[in-house]
Design a protein around this motif. Structure first.
Motif, PDB file in Angstrom:
ATOM      1  N   VAL A   1       0.846  -1.200   0.000  1.00 17.99           N
ATOM      2  CA  VAL A   1       0.000   0.000   0.000  1.00 17.99           C
ATOM      3  C   VAL A   1       0.883   1.252   0.000  1.00 17.99           C
ATOM      4  N   THR A   2       0.549   2.205  -0.861  1.00 13.78           N
ATOM      5  CA  THR A   2       1.237   3.500  -0.846  1.00 13.78           C
ATOM      6  C   THR A   2       0.570   4.372   0.213  1.00 13.78           C
ATOM      7  N   ILE A   3       1.347   4.725   1.225  1.00 15.55           N
ATOM      8  CA  ILE A   3       0.788   5.506   2.342  1.00 15.55           C
ATOM      9  C   ILE A   3       1.269   6.948   2.244  1.00 15.55           C
ATOM     10  N   GLU A   4       0.359   7.873   2.431  1.00 16.59           N
ATOM     11  CA  GLU A   4       0.774   9.275   2.508  1.00 16.59           C
ATOM     12  C   GLU A   4       0.119   9.934   3.723  1.00 16.59           C
ATOM     13  N   VAL A   5       0.956  10.525   4.567  1.00 13.04           N
ATOM     14  CA  VAL A   5       0.457  11.257   5.736  1.00 13.04           C
ATOM     15  C   VAL A   5       0.368  12.736   5.359  1.00 13.04           C
ATOM     16  N   MET A   6      -0.753  13.368   5.645  1.00 13.02           N
ATOM     17  CA  MET A   6      -0.913  14.794   5.339  1.00 13.02           C
ATOM     18  C   MET A   6      -1.093  15.570   6.631  1.00 13.02           C
ATOM     19  N   PRO A   7      -0.182  16.532   6.874  1.00 14.53           N
ATOM     20  CA  PRO A   7      -0.172  17.211   8.173  1.00 14.53           C
ATOM     21  C   PRO A   7      -1.325  18.197   8.329  1.00 14.53           C
ATOM     22  N   GLY A   8      -1.530  18.651   9.545  1.00 13.83           N
ATOM     23  CA  GLY A   8      -2.603  19.604   9.838  1.00 13.83           C
ATOM     24  C   GLY A   8      -2.304  20.429  11.075  1.00 13.83           C
ATOM     25  N   ILE A   9      -3.251  21.294  11.424  1.00  8.23           N
ATOM     26  CA  ILE A   9      -3.076  22.205  12.563  1.00  8.23           C
ATOM     27  C   ILE A   9      -3.378  21.428  13.841  1.00  8.23           C
ATOM     28  N   SER A  10      -2.334  21.051  14.565  1.00  5.38           N
ATOM     29  CA  SER A  10      -2.516  20.336  15.822  1.00  5.38           C
ATOM     30  C   SER A  10      -3.135  21.268  16.871  1.00  5.38           C
ATOM     31  N   ALA A  11      -3.802  20.674  17.868  1.00  5.52           N
ATOM     32  CA  ALA A  11      -4.525  21.482  18.863  1.00  5.52           C
ATOM     33  C   ALA A  11      -3.645  22.540  19.511  1.00  5.52           C
ATOM     34  N   MET A  12      -2.390  22.200  19.824  1.00 10.00           N
ATOM     35  CA  MET A  12      -1.572  23.196  20.534  1.00 10.00           C
ATOM     36  C   MET A  12      -1.249  24.395  19.650  1.00 10.00           C
TER      37      MET A  12
ATOM     38  N   ALA B   1       5.512  18.900   9.309  1.00  9.33           N
ATOM     39  CA  ALA B   1       5.749  18.572   7.906  1.00  9.33           C
ATOM     40  C   ALA B   1       6.733  17.398   7.793  1.00  9.33           C
ATOM     41  N   VAL B   2       7.808  17.477   8.539  1.00 10.63           N
ATOM     42  CA  VAL B   2       8.818  16.411   8.500  1.00 10.63           C
ATOM     43  C   VAL B   2       8.216  15.091   8.994  1.00 10.63           C
TER      44      VAL B   2
ATOM     45  N   ILE C   1       1.425  24.905   9.280  1.00  4.26           N
ATOM     46  CA  ILE C   1       2.117  23.628   9.422  1.00  4.26           C
ATOM     47  C   ILE C   1       3.563  23.903   9.810  1.00  4.26           C
ATOM     48  N   SER C   2       3.882  23.696  11.079  1.00  2.00           N
ATOM     49  CA  SER C   2       5.252  23.913  11.549  1.00  2.00           C
ATOM     50  C   SER C   2       6.177  22.841  10.946  1.00  2.00           C
ATOM     51  N   ALA C   3       7.470  23.171  10.872  1.00  2.00           N
ATOM     52  CA  ALA C   3       8.428  22.269  10.212  1.00  2.00           C
ATOM     53  C   ALA C   3       8.368  20.849  10.779  1.00  2.00           C
TER      54      ALA C   3
ATOM     55  N   PRO D   1       5.462  24.877   5.221  1.00  2.00           N
ATOM     56  CA  PRO D   1       6.797  24.541   4.732  1.00  2.00           C
ATOM     57  C   PRO D   1       7.133  25.129   3.361  1.00  2.00           C
ATOM     58  N   GLY D   2       6.192  25.716   2.659  1.00  5.68           N
ATOM     59  CA  GLY D   2       6.583  26.383   1.423  1.00  5.68           C
ATOM     60  C   GLY D   2       5.849  25.914   0.182  1.00  5.68           C
ATOM     61  N   GLN D   3       4.745  25.201   0.377  1.00  7.54           N
ATOM     62  CA  GLN D   3       3.965  24.729  -0.770  1.00  7.54           C
ATOM     63  C   GLN D   3       2.575  25.325  -0.595  1.00  7.54           C
ATOM     64  N   ASN D   4       2.011  25.873  -1.675  1.00  2.79           N
ATOM     65  CA  ASN D   4       0.685  26.486  -1.561  1.00  2.79           C
ATOM     66  C   ASN D   4      -0.367  25.550  -0.989  1.00  2.79           C
ATOM     67  N   ALA D   5      -0.284  24.257  -1.337  1.00  5.08           N
ATOM     68  CA  ALA D   5      -1.295  23.296  -0.886  1.00  5.08           C
ATOM     69  C   ALA D   5      -1.239  23.070   0.619  1.00  5.08           C
TER      70      ALA D   5
END
Lengths: 256, 256
Positions: A111-122, B124-125, B119-121, B17-21
Motif C-alpha cells: 500500500v502507498t501511504i501518505e500522511v498529510m499534516p494539519g493544525i494540531s490542537a496546541m 511537515a517532516v 504547518i510547523s516544520a 513549509p513552502g507549498q501552496n497546498a
C-alpha cells in the motif's frame, strides 16, 4: 475508471481543530479522491464529501481496529482515507496505522501511504492566545491508558524543571477524572504559582471557551475532554489585550 | 473604501513549509485582504498576491525591527500582514510581535491582532517519514543567539533522559557551525546509539532531501540551515517501506 495511481493507497488525513478554513488544500484534495473514509463518527459526518465516498464511522476508542480495516481495504485495491482531528501525527491515527502495518500481513506493505499534516490542537490554541509556544516546549499526553502514570509524572517534572512550556493533550475525561488535577499538584512543587495556564476548550468552534489563569489558581474541572491545556514556563508573560482575555507569549530570548 | 473592520489590523500569518497546498484557506484569505505585507524577502516574493499589496521584504535577522514597523503601520490605520514560514507561533514572528507590543507605545494596543496557525516544520517532516511524533515530544531551538548554550544542553539532557522525542529547530548555520555536532555528542551520553535520527532538509520543496540514520552514525554536516532534525526516543521504530527511506514511528503505548 480509477487511475492506477489511486489504487492501493492510504491517505492519513489531518482535519485540524474543526473549521474548514483550517484544513489544508492538500487534505481537501485528498478527501475528494478517496473511495472510502474511516474515522471517528462525529468528525467524518461533518465533512462535505462527494456522494461517492463510502463512510466508515467508528467509536473513538477503536483506533487499532480502524487502522487495520483501512490498511486491509487499501491492500485490496482501493483508495482509502483515515482522518484525525488536529494533526494525524500527534497523539493520533498516523502512529496507529504504522503500528498496524508493522504487525500486519506482508501484502499491506504494497500500500502507498501518505500522511498529510494539519493544525494540531496546541498550534490552534497558541494562535488564539498569542504565542505561548514561542520558545522551547514539550507536548505530553496525560492519558494513562497508554503508558503508566509514573512515566507521565517523571516527564512533567523533567520538562518543567528544564524550563519548557508544556502542552497537555488528553487532559481529562470521564474515565480519567483525576490525572489533570494530579498533574497540576505535581507541577506546583516544581514551578512558581505565577506561571500562566491556558485552558482552551473547543478552539475555533462555536462553543470555544478559553480561560487564562495561573498555576496557583487553576482547577482541573475547568477542562473537559475537548480541552487542551498549556502550562507556561517561568519566562512566559501575559500582556493586556482588548480581547476578553490577555495575550500570552513566551519570549525568544533568555538572557545569560 | 476599506471596510472599517480591516483598519488597525495586524495578521500574523503562517506559510507552512513552502507549498501552496499546505497554506490554510484562512491564511490565503488574509493574504488577499492586507494592504501591506512584511516578511523575510524570499518568503513573501514567492507568494501570489493581489497587485495592490505593498511588500516590505527584509533580512531574516531583523525580526524585532520588522515587528515594530508592522505594528506602527497597523496603528496608523492600515491592515497589515506579517508572515513566517512554518507556524508563526513556533520559534517565529508571533512571539516577536508580542514582545514589540509589550515594549511599544500605548497606541499599538488599539491594533486588532490575529495570529493564524500553520504547518510547523516538525509536523511537515513527521508527515513525510511516518509518525515520529506519535508520542510525547519536545521542540528545542539550537540557536544560542537567543539563549546561553548551557541551557540548551541542560534541556537536551533532561528531555532525552525523560524519554521525549526531540525536534531540533535552527540546527546549524554558517554563524553557528558547531552546535548540532555538540548536541549529538551530548545526546550520545544519554541515549542508545540505535535511536533513529531524521535529518530533513527543505521538506515539501523541490530540493527536498531526507536522511534516516542513527545517533551513533549521524554527522552534523548532513544538515544545513533549511533542515529540521528529529531525534527519536528509545521507543521510536523504523519499519520497511517501498519509498527510498524507511518509515519512522513512535508507538502510542509504553507497557508498564
Amino acid at each position: 475508471m480509477v487511475p492506477s495511481s489511486l489504487l492501493k493507497r492510504l491517505f492519513i488525513l489531518s482535519l485540524g481543530p474543526g473549521q474548514n478554513a483550517l484544513i489544508t488544500p492538500q487534505v481537501h484534495q485528498a478527501l475528494s479522491e478517496v473511495s472510502d473514509l474511516f474515522g471517528y463518527g462525529p468528525y467524518i459526518k461533518r465533512l462535505s464529501l462527494p456522494a461517492s465516498v463510502t463512510l466508515h464511522p467508528s467509536d473513538n476508542r477503536e483506533e487499532l481496529h480502524r487502522a487495520r480495516q483501512a490498511l486491509d481495504m487499501a491492500a485490496s485495491g482501493k483508495s482509502v482515507g483515515v482522518v484525525s482531528s488536529g494533526d494525524a501525527g500527534i497523539f493520533a491515527m498516523a502512529s496507529t496505522v504504522f503500528e498496524a502495518l508493522e504487525k500486519g500481513p506482508k501484502d499491506w506493505q504494497e500500500v502507498t501511504i501518505e500522511v498529510m499534516p494539519g493544525i494540531s490542537a496546541m498550534l490552534a490554541v497558541a494562535a488564539r492566545v498569542g504565542a505561548p509556544l514561542g520558545h522551547d516546549f514539550c507536548a505530553i499526553s496525560l492519558s494513562d491508558n497508554l503508558k503508566p502514570w509514573p512515566i507521565i509524572e517523571k516527564r512533567l517534572i523533567a520538562a518543567a524543571q528544564a524550563g519548557f512550556v508544556l502542552s497537555l493533550y488528553n487532559p481529562i475525561s470521564k474515565a480519567r477524572p483525576w490525572q489533570l488535577g494530579q498533574a497540576f499538584e505535581t507541577l506546583r512543587h516544581t514551578l512558581p504559582g505565577t506561571v500562566p495556564i491556558i485552558i482552551a476548550t473547543a478552539v475555533y468552534r462555536q462553543e470555544e471557551h478559553i480561560r487564562i489563569t495561573s498555576l496557583s489558581e487553576v482547577r482541573a474541572e475547568w477542562a473537559d475532554m475537548r480541552s487542551l491545556v498549556i502550562v507556561g514556563s517561568p519566562y512566559t508573560k501575559t500582556i493586556p489585550s482588548h480581547n476578553a482575555i490577555p495575550w500570552v507569549y513566551t519570549p525568544r530570548f533568555i538572557p545569560s
